[in-house]
Design a protein around this motif. Structure first.
Motif, PDB file in Angstrom:
ATOM      1  N   ASN A 189       0.882  -1.240  -0.053  1.00 38.54           N
ATOM      2  CA  ASN A 189       0.033  -0.086   0.051  1.00 38.54           C
ATOM      3  C   ASN A 189       0.804   1.419  -0.141  1.00 38.54           C
ATOM      4  N   ALA A 190       1.911   1.299   0.865  1.00 35.40           N
ATOM      5  CA  ALA A 190       2.688   2.227   0.816  1.00 35.40           C
ATOM      6  C   ALA A 190       3.331   2.652  -0.604  1.00 35.40           C
ATOM      7  N   VAL A 191       3.903   1.423  -1.234  1.00 33.73           N
ATOM      8  CA  VAL A 191       4.397   1.827  -2.682  1.00 33.73           C
ATOM      9  C   VAL A 191       3.506   2.467  -3.765  1.00 33.73           C
ATOM     10  N   ILE A 192       2.229   1.721  -3.570  1.00 33.85           N
ATOM     11  CA  ILE A 192       1.009   2.154  -4.515  1.00 33.85           C
ATOM     12  C   ILE A 192       0.576   3.508  -4.160  1.00 33.85           C
ATOM     13  N   ASP A 193       0.376   4.010  -2.848  1.00 36.95           N
ATOM     14  CA  ASP A 193       0.005   5.178  -2.488  1.00 36.95           C
ATOM     15  C   ASP A 193       0.918   6.289  -3.097  1.00 36.95           C
ATOM     16  N   ASP A 194       2.306   6.187  -2.952  1.00 34.41           N
ATOM     17  CA  ASP A 194       3.555   6.759  -3.421  1.00 34.41           C
ATOM     18  C   ASP A 194       3.701   6.813  -4.916  1.00 34.41           C
ATOM     19  N   ALA A 195       2.850   6.156  -5.642  1.00 30.90           N
ATOM     20  CA  ALA A 195       3.484   6.014  -7.056  1.00 30.90           C
ATOM     21  C   ALA A 195       3.149   7.129  -7.869  1.00 30.90           C
ATOM     22  N   ASP A 196       3.763   6.985  -9.121  1.00 36.90           N
ATOM     23  CA  ASP A 196       3.580   7.942 -10.013  1.00 36.90           C
ATOM     24  C   ASP A 196       2.237   7.954 -10.630  1.00 36.90           C
ATOM     25  N   VAL A 197       1.928   6.432 -11.069  1.00 33.65           N
ATOM     26  CA  VAL A 197       0.676   6.196 -11.673  1.00 33.65           C
ATOM     27  C   VAL A 197       0.305   4.855 -10.888  1.00 33.65           C
ATOM     28  N   VAL A 198      -1.103   4.984 -10.993  1.00 33.81           N
ATOM     29  CA  VAL A 198      -1.781   3.972 -10.403  1.00 33.81           C
ATOM     30  C   VAL A 198      -3.184   3.724 -11.092  1.00 33.81           C
ATOM     31  N   GLY A 314      -8.300  -4.984  -8.102  1.00 26.93           N
ATOM     32  CA  GLY A 314      -6.716  -4.807  -8.021  1.00 26.93           C
ATOM     33  C   GLY A 314      -6.488  -3.475  -7.944  1.00 26.93           C
ATOM     34  N   ARG A 315      -5.180  -3.301  -7.477  1.00 24.80           N
ATOM     35  CA  ARG A 315      -4.558  -1.950  -7.653  1.00 24.80           C
ATOM     36  C   ARG A 315      -2.864  -2.088  -8.195  1.00 24.80           C
ATOM     37  N   ILE A 316      -2.633  -1.516  -9.110  1.00 25.47           N
ATOM     38  CA  ILE A 316      -1.315  -1.634  -9.684  1.00 25.47           C
ATOM     39  C   ILE A 316      -0.496  -0.350  -9.959  1.00 25.47           C
ATOM     40  N   SER A 317       0.607  -0.217  -9.336  1.00 28.43           N
ATOM     41  CA  SER A 317       1.320   1.104  -9.840  1.00 28.43           C
ATOM     42  C   SER A 317       2.533   0.926 -10.445  1.00 28.43           C
ATOM     43  N   ALA A 318       2.856   1.964 -11.110  1.00 35.45           N
ATOM     44  CA  ALA A 318       4.173   2.093 -11.902  1.00 35.45           C
ATOM     45  C   ALA A 318       4.761   3.538 -11.983  1.00 35.45           C
ATOM     46  N   THR A 319       5.831   3.502 -12.425  1.00 37.88           N
ATOM     47  CA  THR A 319       6.583   4.738 -12.839  1.00 37.88           C
ATOM     48  C   THR A 319       5.907   5.150 -14.008  1.00 37.88           C
ATOM     49  N   ARG A 320       6.169   6.515 -14.315  1.00 34.60           N
ATOM     50  CA  ARG A 320       5.841   7.187 -15.761  1.00 34.60           C
ATOM     51  C   ARG A 320       6.391   6.498 -16.844  1.00 34.60           C
ATOM     52  N   THR A 325       5.667  -1.179 -10.102  1.00 35.29           N
ATOM     53  CA  THR A 325       6.215  -1.042  -8.908  1.00 35.29           C
ATOM     54  C   THR A 325       5.538  -1.654  -7.679  1.00 35.29           C
ATOM     55  N   GLY A 326       4.268  -2.170  -7.957  1.00 38.36           N
ATOM     56  CA  GLY A 326       3.631  -2.694  -6.655  1.00 38.36           C
ATOM     57  C   GLY A 326       2.280  -3.304  -7.203  1.00 38.36           C
ATOM     58  N   LEU A 327       1.769  -4.322  -6.576  1.00 39.60           N
ATOM     59  CA  LEU A 327       0.607  -5.060  -6.707  1.00 39.60           C
ATOM     60  C   LEU A 327      -0.324  -5.446  -5.882  1.00 39.60           C
ATOM     61  N   HIS A 328      -1.626  -4.927  -5.616  1.00 42.62           N
ATOM     62  CA  HIS A 328      -2.452  -5.183  -4.679  1.00 42.62           C
ATOM     63  C   HIS A 328      -3.540  -5.904  -5.050  1.00 42.62           C
ATOM     64  N   CYS A 329      -3.909  -7.083  -4.643  1.00 44.62           N
ATOM     65  CA  CYS A 329      -5.247  -7.863  -5.107  1.00 44.62           C
ATOM     66  C   CYS A 329      -6.097  -8.150  -3.980  1.00 44.62           C
ATOM     67  N   HIS A 330      -7.153  -8.005  -3.984  1.00 45.35           N
ATOM     68  CA  HIS A 330      -8.113  -8.679  -3.116  1.00 45.35           C
ATOM     69  C   HIS A 330      -9.137  -9.226  -3.734  1.00 45.35           C
ATOM     70  N   VAL A 331      -9.507 -10.619  -3.225  1.00 42.34           N
ATOM     71  CA  VAL A 331     -10.614 -11.269  -3.855  1.00 42.34           C
ATOM     72  C   VAL A 331     -11.743 -11.712  -2.797  1.00 42.34           C
ATOM     73  N   VAL A 401      -5.158  -2.469 -18.285  1.00 45.70           N
ATOM     74  CA  VAL A 401      -5.857  -1.248 -17.644  1.00 45.70           C
ATOM     75  C   VAL A 401      -4.597  -0.198 -17.367  1.00 45.70           C
ATOM     76  N   LEU A 402      -3.594  -0.669 -16.880  1.00 44.71           N
ATOM     77  CA  LEU A 402      -2.500   0.312 -16.426  1.00 44.71           C
ATOM     78  C   LEU A 402      -1.940   0.809 -17.811  1.00 44.71           C
ATOM     79  N   ALA A 403      -1.986   0.053 -18.966  1.00 48.79           N
ATOM     80  CA  ALA A 403      -1.449   0.570 -20.297  1.00 48.79           C
ATOM     81  C   ALA A 403      -2.518   1.455 -20.628  1.00 48.79           C
ATOM     82  N   ILE A 404      -3.699   1.663 -20.446  1.00 50.98           N
ATOM     83  CA  ILE A 404      -4.586   2.653 -20.792  1.00 50.98           C
ATOM     84  C   ILE A 404      -4.201   3.916 -19.662  1.00 50.98           C
ATOM     85  N   GLU A 405      -3.972   3.578 -18.661  1.00 51.10           N
ATOM     86  CA  GLU A 405      -3.637   4.664 -17.499  1.00 51.10           C
ATOM     87  C   GLU A 405      -2.400   5.221 -18.007  1.00 51.10           C
ATOM     88  N   LEU A 406      -1.394   4.625 -18.585  1.00 47.81           N
ATOM     89  CA  LEU A 406      -0.108   5.141 -18.961  1.00 47.81           C
ATOM     90  C   LEU A 406      -0.066   5.541 -20.579  1.00 47.81           C
TER      91      LEU A 406
END
Lengths: 806, 163
Positions: A189-198, A314-320, A325-331, A401-406
Motif C-alpha cells: 500500500n505504501a508503494v502504491i500510494d506514493d506511485a507516479d501512476v496507479v 486490483g491496484r497496480i502502480s508504475a513509474t511514468r 512497482t507494486g500490485l495489490h489484489c483482493h478477492v 488497464v495500466l496501459a490505458i492509464e499510462l
C-alpha cells in the motif's frame, strides 16, 4: 557392426520416443466405439440410483415421506439423511477442510442439493420413484451475492454457527469461510500510494463449469462374501478416492479396489468426491448388489463442481515510464454452500498468489476472503492448475488497464516488465520460485509472427473508418502472456487430505523385451498410454510400441495423486523417467556381465549397451531383458523391475504468448475470430501432435468461458443455465483454426525437462479472448467490462459507449 | 408398464427387443443390444454423442423412442469398419489426432459418415456446419475437421481409381 545392423537414426526412429508425433494407441478402441466408460459397465443384478433434489436454494426440510416411492414395484430402497446418520455418513468431509451434506440434514442450501437417494431396478423406475418422494419445504431467505452474504443476518451454515475458527483460520462472520493473505500489505500500500501512476479495477470472473461430455458417475459393488468393495467411477484421483472411501466407510483400505475406467473428459469436474459416490457405496453395502449412479447433464451443471466465481479488486502502480512497482489484489471468493474447493490443503485459494504473472513486480499483496452463499459447492480448477486462470486473467487485465492509464501500448508495457531470462530461478514477491523462462524471446517471436505493428496500423485505420461511418465493424487485438504454475507438487507444501502430492511409476520388463508400466495418474483424454510410453522408450531403449501403459486400477497401479493441474507429466512423467533410469542402471550391470567387462566400461546407446570404444560389442535391451530372467548373474537379483515415487523439488512454470485478432459487429455484438496465434513453451516436448491437440482444446474451452459460458443464478438461487440450451459449449461452427508455435525452455529440475501443457492454453486463452474484445473498444473509452462477452453483453458495451447513437 | 416388441435392423442384423413405449432408443441400443459405442452426453439432443444413422439420416438417438424405430435400418459406430480393419474415417481420425477422450468420437464419426454421403466433397465450411450438431470438449474441432476432409479426399481418390 555389420550391414544388417540398423544405423543409429533408424534405431532412434524405431523407439518412437521423446519428440516424435507418435499416433495414439488409444484411438483404435475409441474410434470403433470400444471405449469402456462408466456407464458402459454393467454388473449382474445391478441396481440404479437417482436423487431427489431440492427445487429451492435455501429451505428447511420439514418432512420427507418415502412411502409412495417405496410402494412402487422395482424400488429397493430410498435413503435419506436419517438412514445415513447412524453410519455418520449424512455429512462428508470436503477436500477443503469443510464438510458437506451427503443428503439434506434438516435444510437445503442450494438448488439441486441431494435430498434423498432412490435405488431401483432400472433407471426409469428410479426416476419414477424420485417423483413419488414427498418432501415438505419451508423456504428461507436466499443469498446469492457474496457481498450481501457477508452483511446478512441470515445464517447459511447453522452447523457452524458460533464457530469463529475455520479450517483456514478465523471466520469474521457467520457466512465467512476464511481469509488467506500472502505478501506485504502495508508495504504494498505504501508503494502504491506514493506511485507516479496507479490503475485500479474491479473485475468479476464469473462462475462456470468444466462440463466434460461424459457426466460424473460411479458403480459400487460390495461383495459380502469376501468383504471387498469395488468402486468404478469417473475419478481423476482414484487412489485418493480409495483412501477417502476407506476413512469414511471404515472398510480397510486393502479391501477396497477403485477403478477409473476410460474417462470422457474431466477438466477438474472429476476431482472431487460427490454425494452420489457415498450413496452408491452405502446402497451397495445395504443391498449386497452393485449400485450404479450416473448423473444427467442438468445434475452435472447444477451440482457437481463449478469453477471460478471470483470478485477481484486490483491496484497496480508504475513509474511514468511504465515500470511496475507494486500490485495489490483482493478477492471475494464465492464458494457456494460448502467449501468443497479442490486445492492443496495449505492453499485455500489455490495458487492465486501466482497473480504477479510473468512480471518482475518488487512488492505485492494478495488477500482472499471465502464466502458461503446459496449456490452449488465446488470451486475446482477447470482446465487449469489451482485458481491459476483467475490469477492470470487478473494480472493480464490489470496490465491492460495500466496501459490505458499510462497511455502506452500494452505489448510494450509487458515487454519492459517481463522477468528477464537471467533472473531465473526467480523469487516472486508472493512466494514462488519460477524455475525457468525466456519471456522476451517468446514475446518477440509472437509479435513478429502476427506482424503486430501492421495489426495496430490496420486497427487505427479501422477506427478512423468507423468514425467516418464507413464501417460498423471494430477490430480488437487481444494479447496475453501467461506463466502457469503446474505439477503440484512438492510434498513439503502440497497435500490433499494429508496425502503428499508425489506421483509414481512402476515398470516391469518382460523376458522377451517388452514392458508394462503402471502410473498413479489417470488419463481423461490426454493420451497417457501414448506419451508415457515415449518417455520410457527413450529412457530404456525399448520401443514405445512394446510398452503397455496402465493407470486407474488401485489394485495394480502404485499410489499416486492423480491427474489434474497439469501434474501428470511434471510429476508422474518424472517418476516414469526415474524408474526407467533404475531399470537402465540394472541393465548396465547385466550388459557388463554378458560382455565380460567392468560396469563402467559399457555405455547406453539408444536401445543397447555398447562397450566404450568398441561399438561392435553390444547387448540390446532385448538381450539384456532375457538374460535378467534366464541367467544367474553374480550379485544381481533375477528380474528387471523398478518403481519410483517422485516428489518434485519444485513446480514447473510453462509459459506462452498469445495473440487474438477479432472483428466485432457493433450493432449486433457478433464477434468473428479472424486469427489466433498461440506460442507455448512447455519445456521438452514429448509428442508435438498431442501438445497441439491439447492447445486446440484448451483454447476452445477458453473461447467458451470468455465468450459466453456461465453458470448464472437468479435472485431466488435458481440456476438459469442448467442445460446445454443455455450453457455455451462451442461447436465446430463457432471455433476458429488456431496457429500454434513454440519455444523450448526445459525445466531445469525435471528429469527430462518437461513442464506440462494441457491447461496452458486455457489459462492464457481466456484473457487473450477477453482482451481482444476490450481492446476493440479501448479507442472509445472502455476500460474494463466483465466476461462472458456474449453478443448481448457486447452490444450493451457498445451501446453504453454511445456507439449506437446516430 | 406394458412392453412391446420392436423389430429393427441394426448394423445389418435383424434384432428384436421388448421395450416400454417410453424407453429412449439410446438406452435400448446401449443396454439391451450392448452397443455401447453411442454415448449419452445430455439427453436433450444438444451434444450428439448418441448419434446413429437411421434410414439414411443422422439421428440423435436420445431424442427418439425405441418404438419409433420399428422396421428401421440403423447403423451405429459398431457397424462402420470391418473385421479386416478400420473404416477410412476411423483411420483418418486416428491419423490426424481427431479425438482425445473418445467420448464424442463414435457420434462424431457416425455423423461424419453420413455427411460424406450427403456431400462427398465438402469444403471446410461445409464440414464445420455439417458437424455443428456434435459437441467435442477436448479437441477444439480443428483436427476433427482435418480428419473428415482428409477422409473425404481419400474416399474420392479411391473411387476415382476404381472407375
Amino acid at each position: 557392426m555389420n550391414d544388417l545392423t540398423p544405423d543409429r537414426d533408424e534405431r532412434v526412429a524405431n523407439l518412437k520416443g521423446l519428440g516424435c508425433s507418435r499416433k495414439r494407441v488409444e484411438d483404435a478402441r475409441f474410434t470403433q466405439g470400444k471405449g469402456n466408460y462408466i456407464d458402459d459397465i454393467s454388473l449382474p443384478g445391478m441396481l440404479h440410483g437417482d436423487f431427489v433434489r431440492s427445487p429451492y436454494a435455501h429451505a428447511r426440510v420439514k418432512s420427507i415421506n418415502t412411502d409412495a416411492a417405496m410402494a412402487l414395484d422395482g424400488v429397493i430402497a430410498v435413503l435419506t439423511a436419517k438412514d445415513l446418520e447412524p453410519l455418520s455418513l449424512h455429512w462428508m468431509p470436503t477436500l477443503a477442510g469443510d464438510k458437506q451434506m451427503v443428503l439434506a440434514d434438516g435444510k437445503v442450501l442450494f438448488q439441486g442439493q441431494e435430498v434423498a437417494f432412490v435405488v431401483a431396478r432400472d433407471r426409469y423406475i428410479a426416476a419414477d420413484a424420485v417423483d413419488l418422494v414427498e418432501v415438505e419445504y419451508e423456504e428461507l431467505p436466499v443469498l446469492v451475492d457474496p457481498f450481501e452474504a457477508l452483511k446478512s443476518e441470515v445464517v447459511l451454515r447453522e452447523d457452524l454457527d458460533g464457530q469463529t475458527e475455520g479450517a483456514h483460520g478465523p471466520r469474521k462472520h457467520h457466512n465467512h469461510i476464511f481469509t488467506w493473505e500472502v505478501g506485504d500489505e502495508a508495504g504494498t500500500n505504501a508503494v502504491i500510494d506514493d506511485a507516479d501512476v496507479v490503475a485500479e479495477e474491479t473485475m468479476y470472473y464469473h462462475r462456470t463449469h468444466p462440463c466434460p461430455l461424459e457426466p460424473c458417475g460411479c458403480l459400487a459393488s460390495m461383495d459380502k462374501v469376501n468383504g471387498k468393495l469395488t468402486l468404478y467411477g469417473t475419478f481423476q484421483a482414484p487412489h485418493v478416492v480409495r483412501t477417502v472411501a476407506s476413512l469414511l466407510s471404515g472398510i480397510e483400505e486393502h479391501n477396497i479396489r477403485v477403478v477409473s475406467p476410460d474417462i470422457g473428459g474431466g477438466f477438474g469436474n472429476k476431482v472431487g468426491v460427490y454425494p452420489g459416490y457415498v450413496c452408491s457405496i452405502v446402497a451397495s453395502i445395504v443391498t449386497g448388489v452393485p449400485v450404479k449412479w450416473v448423473e444427467d447433464r442438468m445434475e452435472n451443471l447444477m451440482t457437481t463442481a463449478f469453477a471460478r466465481d471470483y470478485w477481484m479488486k486490483g491496484r497496480i502502480s508504475a513509474t511514468r515510464e511504465g515500470k511496475i512497482t507494486g500490485l495489490h489484489c483482493h478477492v471475494t471468493a464465492d464458494h457456494g454452500a460448502f467449501d468443497a474447493c479442490a486445492d492443496p490443503t495449505k492453499f485455500p485459494a489455490g495458487f492465486m498468489n501466482i497473480c504477479t504473472g510473468s512480471y518482475d513486480i518488487p512488492i505485492a499483496y494478495l488477500g482472499v476472503d471465502g464466502v458461503y452463499t446459496n449456490k452449488a459447492p465446488g470451486g475446482v480448477s477447470y482446465r487449469c492448475s489451482f485458481r491459476v486462470t483467475e490469477a492470470v486473467y487478473f494480472i493480464e487485465r490489470m496490465i491492460e488497464v495500466l496501459a490505458i492509464e499510462l497511455n502506452m501500448d500494452a505489448a510494450e508495457l509487458r515487454r519492459i516488465n517481463f522477468i528477464r531470462k537471467e533472473q531465473f530461478p526467480y523469487q516472486s514477491a508472493l512466494g514462488w520460485e519460477y524455475d525457468s523462462g525466456d519471456y522476451h524471446t517468446a514475446w518477440d517471436k509472437a509479435l513478429a509472427a502476427v506482424d503486430y505493428e501492421g495489426l495496430r496500423k490496420e486497427q487505427a485505420e479501422r477506427v478512423e473508418a468507423f468514425k467516418r461511418g464507413e464501417t460498423r465493424t471494430l477490430m480488437g487485438i487481444g494479447l496475453s502472456f501467461f506463466t502457469e504454475i503446474v505439477g503440484a507438487g512438492p510434498v513439503k507444501n502440497c497435500d490433499i487430505l494429508g496425502m503428499g502430492m508425489f506421483d509414481s511409476c512402476e515398470i516391469r520388463i518382460h523376458p522377451t523385451g517388452s514392458a508394462i508400466a503402471r502410473l498413479g495418474t489417470i488419463s481423461q483424454g490426454q493420451g497417457h498410454a501414448t506419451t508415457f510410453a515415449q518417455i520410457l522408450a527413450s529412457e530404456i531403449g525399448i520401443p514405445a510400441d512394446s510398452i503397455t501403459i496402465e493407470e486407474g486400477d488401485t489394485d495394480t497401479a502404485p499410489y499416486g495423486l492423480g491427474t489434474y493441474g497439469s501434474r501428470s507429466t511434471p510429476v508422474a512423467g518424472a517418476a516414469t523417467a526415474m524408474a526407467g533410469r533404475k531399470i537402465r542402471a540394472k541393465a548396465q550391470m547385466i550388459a557388463a556381465y554378458l560382455l565380460e567387462v567392468h560396469d563402467d566400461d559399457v555405455e547406453f546407446d539408444v536401445d543397447r549397451f555398447v562397450v566404450k570404444g568398441a561399438p561392435e560389442r553390444f547387448k540390446t535391451m532385448g538381450e539384456i531383458a532375457y538374460a535378467a530372467y534366464n541367467q544367474a548373474i553374480p550379485g544381481v537379483e533375477p528380474g528387471l523391475e523398478a518403481v519410483s515415487y517422485y516428489d518434485p523439488p519444485n513446480m514447473t512454470y510453462p509459459f506462452g504468448a498469445y495473440v487474438c485478432v477479432m472483428d466485432i459487429d457493433v450493432d449486433t455484438g457478433v464477434t468473428d475470430i479472424r486469427r489466433f496465434y498461440a506460442l507455448d513453451d512447455c519445456g521438452t516436448r514429448i509428442n508435438p501432435m498431442v501438445i497441439e491437440g491439447q492447445i486446440h482444446g484448451g483454447l476452445t474451452e477458453a473461447l467458451a468461458v470468455a465468450m459466453g459460458q456461465e453458470i448464472a443464478y437468479d435472485d431466488m438461487g435458481n440456476v438459469k443455465t442448467g442445460t446445454l440450451m443455455d450453457f455455451f459449449l462451442p461447436t465446430a461452427w463457432e471455433v476458429p483454426n488456431y496457429e500454434t508455435d513454440h519455444t523450448v525452455t526445459p525445466s531445469p529440475h525435471h528429469p527430462i525437462g518437461a513442464k506440462g501443457v494441457g491447461e496452458s492454453p486455457h489459462v492464457g486463452g481466456v484473457p487473450c479472448f477477453s482482451n481482444a474484445v476490450q481492446d476493440a473498444f479501448r479507442p472509445f473509452g472502455l476500460r474494463h467490462t466483465n466476461m462472458p462477452h456474449d453478443h448481448w453483453r457486447i452490444w450493451k458495451t457498445a451501446n453504453g459507449l454511445g456507439l449506437h447513437d446516430t | 408398464m406394458t412392453k412391446q416388441i420392436v423389430e429393427m435392423t441394426v448394423n445389418g442384423e435383424t434384432r428384436e427387443v421388448m421395450v416400454e413405449p417410453r424407453e429412449l432408443l439410446i438406452y435400448v441400443l446401449r443396454e439391451q443390444l450392448r452397443l455401447t459405442g453411442p454415448h449419452v452426453g445430455c439427453e436433450t439432443s444438444h451434444c450428439g454423442a448418441c448419434t446413429v444413422e437411421i434410414n439414411g439420416k443422422s439421428v440423435k438417438s436420445c431424442t427418439m423412442f425405441a418404438v419409433q424405430a420399428q422396421g428401421a435400418e440403423i447403423t451405429t459406430i459398431e457397424g462402420l469398419g470391418s473385421p479386416d480393419g478400420l473404416h477410412v474415417l476411423q483411420e483418418s481420425f486416428k491419423e490426424h489426432h481427431g479425438l482425445q477422450c473418445g467420448y464424442c468420437t463414435p457420434g462424431m464419426i457416425t455423423r461424419a459418415h453420413r455427411l460424406l454421403q450427403e456431400n462427398p466433397n465438402p469444403t471446410e465450411e461445409e464440414v464445420r456446419f455439417g458437424m455443428a450438431g456434435n459437441i467435442c470438449r477436448c479437441t477444439g474441432y480443428q483436427n476433427i475437421v482435418k480428419s473428415i476432409l482428409s477422409a473425404a479426399a481419400e474416399i474420392n481418390s479411391a473411387s476415382e481409381a476404381a472407375q
